[in-house]
Each structure stands twice: as C-alpha cells, then as structure tokens.
Design an enzyme around this catalytic site. Structure first.
Site, PDB file in Angstrom:
ATOM      1  N   SER A 175      10.756   4.298   5.712  1.00 26.83           N
ATOM      2  CA  SER A 175       9.953   4.527   4.511  1.00 26.83           C
ATOM      3  C   SER A 175       8.569   5.101   4.803  1.00 26.83           C
ATOM      4  CB  SER A 175       9.792   3.223   3.715  1.00 26.83           C
ATOM      5  OG  SER A 175       9.193   2.221   4.507  1.00 26.83           O
ATOM      6  N   ASP A 207       0.947  -1.074  -0.774  1.00 28.64           N
ATOM      7  CA  ASP A 207       1.741  -2.226  -1.170  1.00 28.64           C
ATOM      8  C   ASP A 207       1.904  -3.159   0.023  1.00 28.64           C
ATOM      9  OD1 ASP A 207       3.843  -1.300   0.435  1.00 28.64           O
ATOM     10  OD2 ASP A 207       5.157  -0.776  -1.237  1.00 28.64           O
ATOM     11  N   HIS A 252       3.149  -0.883   3.200  1.00 28.47           N
ATOM     12  CA  HIS A 252       2.893   0.532   3.449  1.00 28.47           C
ATOM     13  C   HIS A 252       1.424   0.911   3.267  1.00 28.47           C
ATOM     14  CE1 HIS A 252       7.094   0.123   1.990  1.00 28.47           C
ATOM     15  NE2 HIS A 252       7.325   0.877   3.041  1.00 28.47           N
TER      16      HIS A 252
END
Length: 376
Positions: free
Chosen positions: A38, A327, A330
């Site tokens: 991600s 978040d 990340h």
C-alpha cells in the site's frame, strides 16, 4: 499496508481482468514498473474482490490532491507518483484499472496489504508472486505489439521499483500469532527475502536491470501497532525482526549486484527516514510524528479512517500537513514527497549506492540483450 482483523478473515479471490493493450510502436522512453504494497498501490485494490480494510477508495483518502479518492492509502500522492514526475513520465497506471489500455511508460502492480509470502492476507490482496505473473502477461503483450527487439529494449531500459515485506511482519501480529509461531526470526526473514529474490530474478531473466527498493520502516512504533501494546509502547518483537530483515535485504542486494551482470541498484533507507521524522517531526516540517491525522483511539491507531471499515467512528485533523501519519499505517503526501526526493536525488544519508535519477540516466543509455524466449 491495509490490515484486516484475524477474526473476520475469509477467503476472497481476486477478480481476473483481461486487457487489450494498445501500444505505440514509435520511439520508447524509459518505463517504470512498480511492485509491492500500500505504500505504492495507486488503486489496484479497487478492482479485486476484497473487503474495505484493504481499500482506500473513500473520503478522506486523496483529499489533498485528487478530486475523488483514487484508492491510494494517503491523503494524496505516493512515492511512485513523484518518481514518475521527476523522470518526466506520465502517471504510471494501476495495472488492474479496466479503463487503462496503454502501458507505454510502464505499469503499477502494487496491492495494499500484499507481502512476499503468498499466505500474507491470502485471498484479500494481490501477492508479489501474482504481481510478477501480471508483469509476465504484460511482457507477452509488449512482445506481440512491439516485436521482440523493441520489447527487449523497453524491458532492459526500464526501472523496477519495490516496496514489499512490511505486511509479512505485520500480518502475524494482526492475526494474533507470534512471529515465533513456526519459525525463528531469522528463518522467517530468510523466507521473506527468498521470496523477494525469486521475483527479482524473474524480472532480471526477461531483461530487468535497474532496481529501486525501500527497506521496511519501523512498524513496531506505528500508531496501529502501539495501540495493541500494553501501555501503548512500541513492539520490540516487530522492531527486532525488521532490523534483521533490513540487514538481510542489504546483504542480498549487494550479492545480486556483485553476481548479476548489469544489475544496478538504488535503495532508500525507509526505516531511518521514518524514524527521524517520528522522533524529530519539527525538523522536517511536521508538528506531530506519532499520532495519525485520520483514525480514532490512542495515537489515532484504530484503523477507522473514513468510517467504511468495521469501526465507523473516526476523526480527521484540521491540517494534514502537520501530521507525519495520515492514517494508522501510512504517511501523508508531504512525507512521500520528501522520501521520493531523497530517493531521486541520492541523499547520501539514506540512499545508496545510486540515486534513482542515476538509474533512469543509466537505463536511457544502456540496453541489455535478452533472449526472446525468456518467460516469466
């Protein structure tokens, strides 16, 4: 690295998407191919059959740059987006996005939650070996559309960017399994590095020569991990195994550079880059280096950003630029830009032995012949 709660894991298979590529047969510039998790996923997980824990296609993701959430696990752009810009390439498309038909300048195969191990979040993500198979499909299309000679030139002049390994170390913790479950730390690290090496060699066999890597960041002190720890302290076990991983990765890459002809390497010390910003955020333009902008609970560590996952309640900070973490897992767009600049320019403290710019410059001037029958 999107995370799922071990209690709710059930098998879901990725959607198979077939593309008809339309590739110009004119002059080719250096391409960029992106693999990993991600930290690099531009929205591939929007197009697989998964759960929202592994997706970021809802507000406030993307709020700082995109008119609509793109599926990036950030408030804006990611490291590969900036690298493409610096290399004077258009944005590199998500391979699984159905509207994308042309891959003249490369493709991004990264999937939020992916690991080097097939068992890491199996059924929810596109693991690294499946990403390699997707790349192999694209290689075959290049050969069919460009012919063997131009396809070889494209593959040998391309740059291959990796961010992978983090989820292999996070997933046992999230699923309430000790990393010691079946293996020693070193045995587990060896499996992760071995799987990554297999993928690198698969790309090398069809002509890939220019590789860029992030090592694994200090996940043990991530907001989501501290939330799970007694007293909200950092996880020593995760930190210890990540140090082993980063040492093993450095040794392996040095070995590949020595023994694989034409192999050219750039490695960003993501661990040190994040650690420095977490400990001294004000030196890098942030006010908060431990708490996430978007989430809930201590440190914003509950992975609830956007209210589309199991926990619906969440908060969003007023100024995302002040927070290193967007978040629970990340960094924000500003941090990604800083990392990309160090990666591109070859900051001597965290980037070695070459800058990414040097990889693109070298790739543009050197072509390695590849036998047309090499297959992935």
């Amino acid at each position: 690295m999107a995370i799922a709660d071990g209690k709710s894991v059930f098998l879901l298979l990725p959607i198979v998407v077939v593309f008809s590529l339309s590739i110009p047969t004119g002059c080719l510039s250096s391409a960029l191919f992106v693999f990993g998790d991600s930290f690099f996923d531009p929205g591939n997980n929007n197009y697989i059959n998964t759960i929202t824990d592994f997706q970021a296609n809802h507000w406030p993701y993307g709020q700082s740059y995109f008119s609509n959430p793109s599926g990036r696990f950030s408030d804006g752009r990611l490291i590969p987006d900036f690298i493409a810009e610096y290399a004077k390439l258009p944005p590199i498309p998500a391979y699984l996005e159905p509207s994308n038909k042309e891959y003249t300048h490369g493709a991004n195969f990264a999937s939020g939650g992916a690991g080097t191990l097939i068992d890491t979040y199996a059924g929810f993500v596109v693991d690294l070996h499946t990403q390699l198979r997707h790349f192999g499909d694209l290689v075959n299309h290049y050969r069919q559309n460009l012919g063997d000679t131009k396809a070889r030139q494209m593959l040998s002049s391309a740059v291959y960017l990796f961010s992978c390994g983090s989820n292999d170390y996070i997933s046992p913790v999230v699923n309430n399994q000790s990393i010691y479950y079946q293996y020693t730390h070193q045995q587990y690290v060896d499996m992760v590095i071995g799987n990554l090496t297999t993928v690198i060699k698969g790309i090398y066999e069809v002509g890939g020569r220019r590789f860029g890597f992030l090592n694994v960041p200090p996940l043990g002190c991530w907001p989501a991990i501290r939330l799970r720890q007694p007293g909200n302290i950092c996880s020593k076990e995760i930190d210890d195994v990540i140090r082993l991983h980063n040492q093993a990765l450095a040794r392996k890459l040095e070995n590949l550079e020595t023994h694989m002809e034409g192999f050219m390497l750039s490695k960003l010390d993501f661990y040190t880059s994040m650690s420095n910003r977490m400990k001294n955020p004000s030196q890098y333009g942030f006010k908060e280096g431990e708490t996430a902008c978007c989430g809930s609970g201590p440190f914003g560590g509950v992975y609830s950003c956007g209210g589309m996952r199991r926990i619906k309640e969440y908060e969003v900070c007023d100024n995302v630029l002040e927070y290193l973490f967007f978040d629970s897992y990340h960094p924000n767009e500003l941090a990604s830009r800083q990392f990309a600049e160090m990666f591109w320019n070859g900051d001597s403290i965290v980037t070695e032995p070459n800058s990414l710019e040097a990889l693109f410059d070298g790739a543009a001037s050197t072509t390695f012949l590849v036998h047309p029958n090499n297959e992935l």
